[in-house]
Design a protein around this motif. Sequence first.
Motif, mmCIF file in Angstrom:
data_model
loop_
_atom_site.group_PDB
_atom_site.id
_atom_site.type_symbol
_atom_site.label_atom_id
_atom_site.label_comp_id
_atom_site.label_asym_id
_atom_site.label_seq_id
_atom_site.Cartn_x
_atom_site.Cartn_y
_atom_site.Cartn_z
ATOM 1 N N LYS A 187 0.800 -1.225 0.000
ATOM 2 C CA LYS A 187 0.000 0.000 0.000
ATOM 3 C C LYS A 187 0.837 1.281 0.000
ATOM 4 C CE LYS A 187 -3.933 -2.108 2.410
ATOM 5 N NZ LYS A 187 -4.740 -2.095 3.659
ATOM 6 N N THR A 212 0.895 4.953 -4.863
ATOM 7 C CA THR A 212 0.072 6.083 -4.415
ATOM 8 C C THR A 212 -0.336 7.022 -5.541
ATOM 9 O OG1 THR A 212 2.018 7.463 -3.973
ATOM 10 C CG2 THR A 212 1.214 6.057 -2.164
ATOM 11 N N GLY A 261 -3.134 10.793 -1.828
ATOM 12 C CA GLY A 261 -2.798 9.641 -2.646
ATOM 13 C C GLY A 261 -3.376 8.333 -2.138
ATOM 14 N N ALA A 262 -3.481 8.177 -0.832
ATOM 15 C CA ALA A 262 -3.993 6.924 -0.258
ATOM 16 C C ALA A 262 -5.456 7.021 0.146
ATOM 17 C CB ALA A 262 -3.150 6.526 0.952
ATOM 18 N N ASP A 314 -3.055 13.429 4.830
ATOM 19 C CA ASP A 314 -2.544 12.572 3.761
ATOM 20 C C ASP A 314 -1.811 13.433 2.730
ATOM 21 O OD1 ASP A 314 -2.005 10.704 1.850
ATOM 22 O OD2 ASP A 314 -4.083 10.132 1.444
#
Length: 363
Positions: free
Chosen positions: A92, A128, A171-172, A195
């Motif tokens: 991830k 990401t 991005g996540a 984030d």
Amino acid sequence: MSQIAIPFLFMRGGTSRGPYMNRADLPENLEDLARVLVSIVGSGHALNIDGIGGGAAVTTKVAMLSASDDPWADVDYFFAQVSVEDGLVDFKPTCGNILTGVGPAAIEMGLIEAQDGETPVNILAVNTGAKVAAVVQTPGGVVNYGGGAQIDGVPGTSAPVALQFMETVGGATGAFLPTGALRDEIDGVAVTCMDVAMPMVIARADAFGLTGHESAAELDENRGFFDRMEAIRIKAGALMGLGDVTQSVMPKFGLLAPAREGGTVATRYFMPWKTHPTMAVTGAQCLASCALTPGTVADGLVRLPNEVPARVVLEHASGQIEVLVDYSGGEGGTVIKSAGLVRTARKLAAGEVYVPRDLWEGN
């Protein structure tokens, strides 16, 4: 036992190191890939004695490179964080320190043709979606690793690698503030969930009875703090839309405190189950963005710079790291446009790494 050979470069990128490989030389299926990477690193033993890992989270990282189909990018960078002891692989997150070596590695692998003097390399961090423009020193069309750039946490000096991170917000999680708030309270502790380059849960050190200037070893020994931090991190992960994060390294956790060594703010960064010995490049961008955003847990700890781009100096467990943040603020809130850093990388070895054939027959 029959084994299969996989070509690799072994490189230090920033304050991390690990194998850099061509994505085409590895399994396409992520389950097979995870098993192969666990074997390569030697995860499952504290010393990674049956692999090439180094027994610490900053030395059990893997970079997988390929030519990019993105019209902007030259290289796709796929990152894997392999656990030291648990036999787990997390696909991830991304890693900005390992990313420092992507430009040099891509040239060494023949994915990019070097120019005389400097070679720009546009990198897509596929984990990401972040875009990073790197500049690698290539006098005479050859990657140069020697130079006068010094980064805290690495002995000596090396050639600089300039990095400009773009499109790193959300991005996540899809949002600058994944919970929709500048501050949340979890288990009685005020946190900012943000984030930028890396989803993070950020708190003030004094909320845990800490100064924020403890060494990495002192913090690692404080298991009561880690238990409290992990409980908050897991709850924050759910609030940020990341689901069950008990076995994921995202979100990361960070602490802020008043600076003592002339920096903007003192920081400590967690990986998350151990203290980072220095500072993650991605985490530095998120912490700097938190410091620049009014209303976060950083309020009262930092003196906001007047210039844009803003020079934010983060004090960490081994020294300092400087982030140059291009941003705008005002009634509409803080907007992070890009962040620039200078890091270094060095090729340490090249050859083939071997995994048992019963794990994977090869492509």
